[in-house]
Enzyme design. Structure first.
Site: not given
Ligand code: PEP
Ligand code: MG
Length: 585
Positions: A469, A458, A296, A334, A188, A435
């Site tokens: 990630r 992501n 977000r 979201r 993030h 997700e």
């Molecule tokens: C994702 O997971 O692709 C997403 C858009 O949410 P975030 O990156 O905020 O977890």
């Molecule tokens: Mg996400």
């Protein structure tokens, strides 16, 4: 000159002096003159009581919101802050070693933490407490200005690690570039850097020891390069590249800002923006976005910076401002996706330190566990809905039960507002992020109850490949061109279309021009991308036909590995958009 290779996470080139910091908070390794000692000690004396007051306020707020049990952590923090021995050591470090007060705080707190760590691994929690208190004190000192890095000339921030919460508190006008030893493409911190449009390279590995504060550096956010103390020739090349990028940006704006996206054969594509902060809605408008495809909202908590939860009015003002800026265009809000690497300073929600936070109490799981906090946000979203076109999306839904529970709470909050005669839009669509592989595989179940889907590549990649990630050590497995991920995307798009449900994609994958061709070929007609990438993606759409994209998607299905997929997608992209210079990624 020294060149390091890292992971490119936010595009563009920055050139400038390095600010080498020792922690997530910007602490320069600064020495002082003897004449400054008394002034530095005064600053320390001012910062301590303020930090204490804020800690107490946090304790009270958390106790009110979450109960006594959670508030206890702040008692431990207060004990550390009030430790007279530690305070004396910090003062001595300023007086005797001529360290700046920030450096002295950092050094002595770190030594204390090391001591505890060495005594017994069971003290790990206490070590975290010490780090928290240190950060709090540093924030006070830096905010007070004198001698902190905050008021200095723009620099390239070089850190060992930078948390998303620290990144969201950076001033983009003072931060030319970011480079860190840790972190990866999906972190993030990367997302915030992209939002702030700061060229950024993460996961560089050890380089801090070789970096000199104040020395010139280049961050190449396209190729993932960090260049320390470049030669004149290298500097010339990068100045030329930076200038060319600026001109290209202007040209893109002239050609693509006002028109909606469509392919060469005239198929309309909705290109929306992903935002973390309300002001980014301006960039979305400027670039002619279809709407906001992902807001977000957890960054409202992360930017709070005082250990308190934002109240209903703070939420409401943020949502109202985004909706108003978008003037009737759709805004997908979201609900907060807190947890894992997104935790506000000084707040914890899990019962203890989570051994595996990305698999833990995050996102919708956390909302359903903290319904009071969830309801505060839902009330604010509903109140803002009369000012524009809002859609609500729940993050990381992995079972239909979670969606039903979230929907039930949402309906209940609607009733509560109706009883209070507070106006809201009664027809807000409710969607989910796709997700987890579980959701992608069970989509036939969700289509009957969910109004729309947005694919979060992501996290979908993280959970498909079982790869953290944000961990650079396994970064080679975290590649968006992953064949398994692409099969899951295809499945989600096919099923959603079969049932006539709107489906979009808001993961970082959509912000990659080469990957956008593939996504169109897989059937997506709506992408939500970083605001700074809207124009580029519109340009990509305008230079390809759907038939060509479908061919790319068909061929992609035969690729066995992420690297062969990437090479293939890059070559298809380069056929349409040839390389412009030797440092082009
Ligand atoms: C994702 O997971 O692709 C997403 C858009 O949410 P975030 O990156 O905020 O977890
Ligand atoms: Mg996400």
């Amino acid at each position: 000159m020294k060149i390091f290779q890292g992971i490119p996470v936010s595009p563009g080139v920055s050139i400038g002096p390095l600010a080498v910091v020792d922690s997530a908070v910007r602490v320069r390794r600064r020495k002082i003159e003897s004449a400054q000692v008394e002034k530095e000690l005064e600053r320390l004396a001012t910062a301590f009581p303020i930090a204490q007051e804020k800690l107490k306020a946090n304790r009270d707020a958390v106790e009110k919101q979450l109960g006594k049990e959670y508030a206890q952590i702040f008692e431990a923090h207060l004990l550390f802050l009030n430790d007279p021995k530690l305070r004396a050591k910090i003062e001595a470090s300023v007086r005797d070693d001529l360290n700046s007060v920030e450096r002295a705080v950092e050094k002595n707190f770190d030594q204390y933490a090391d001591l505890l760590r060495g005594l017994d691994p069971a003290y790990a929690e206490r070590v975290n407490d010490i780090t928290d208190v240190k950060t709090r004190l540093l924030v006070e000192l830096l905010e007070a200005g004198n001698g902190g890095a905050a008021n200095e000339r723009p620099t390239i921030l070089a850190a060992s690690n930078l948390t998303p919460s620290a990144a969201s508190n950076l001033d983009p006008t003072k931060t030319l570039g970011i480079v860190a030893e840790t972190g990866g493409l999906g972190s993030h911190t990367a997302i915030v850097a992209t939002a702030l449009q700061i060229p950024t390279v993460l996961g560089v590995g050890s380089f801090i020891a070789q970096a000199t504060d104040g020395a010139t550096a280049i961050v190449d956010g396209d190729a993932g390069r960090l260049i320390l103390e470049p030669t004149d020739e290298m500097l010339r090349k990068y100045v030329a590249k930076r200038d060319a990028q600026r001109r290209e940006k202007e040209l893109l704006a002239t050609n693509y800002a006002s028109a909606p996206a469509k392919t060469q054969d005239g198929v309309a594509i909705k290109i929306s923006g992903n935002i973390e902060f309300p002001y980014e809605a301006d960039e979305c408008r400027k670039n002619g976005a279809h709407g906001v495809g992902l807001y977000r909202t957890e960054f409202l908590y992360l930017a709070q910076n005082d250990g308190k939860l934002p109240d209903e009015e703070t939420h409401f003002q943020a949502y109202k401002s985004v909706v108003e800026k978008m003037e009737g265009r759709p805004v997908v809000i979201r609900t907060f996706d807190l947890g894992a690497d997104k935790l506000p300073e000084g707040l914890t929600f899990a019962s203890g330190k989570e051994p595996n936070p990305f698999m833990g109490l995050r996102s919708i799981r956390l909302s359903l566990r903290n319904t009071e906090m969830f309801r505060v946000q839902l009330r604010a979203i509903l109140r803002a809905s009369v000012f524009g076109k809002i859609r609500v999306m729940f993050p990381l839904v992995s079972t239909i039960t979670e969606f039903r529970q979230a929907k039930m709470i949402f309906r209940d909050v609607c009733e509560e507002l109706a009883e209070e005669n507070i106006p809201f839009d009664p027809d807000i669509p409710l969607g989910i992020m796709v997700e987890t592989p579980a959701t992608a595989l069970m989509l036939e179940l969700f289509v009957h109850e969910v109004d729309f889907f947005s694919i979060g590549t992501n996290d979908l990649l993280q959970y498909t490949m079982a790869v953290d990630r944000s961990n650079k050590d396994v970064g080679s497995l975290y590649e968006q061109e992953c064949p398994a991920l692409i099969r899951l995307i295809k499945r989600v798009v096919d099923v959603a279309k079969m049932y006539g449900k709107p489906v979009s994609l808001c993961g970082q994958m959509g912000s990659s021009p080469a990957n956008a061709l593939l996504l169109l070929g897989l059937g997506l007609r709506s992408l939500s991308v970083a605001p700074g990438m809207i124009l580029q993606i519109k340009k990509v759409c305008g230079n390809a036909t759907i038939k060509e994209c479908e061919e790319i998607a068909q061929n992609a299905m035969f690729k066995e590995t992420s690297s062969s997929m990437r090479v293939y997608l890059q070559s298809e992209f380069r056929r349409r958009f040839p390389k412009t210079d030797e440092y082009d990624a």
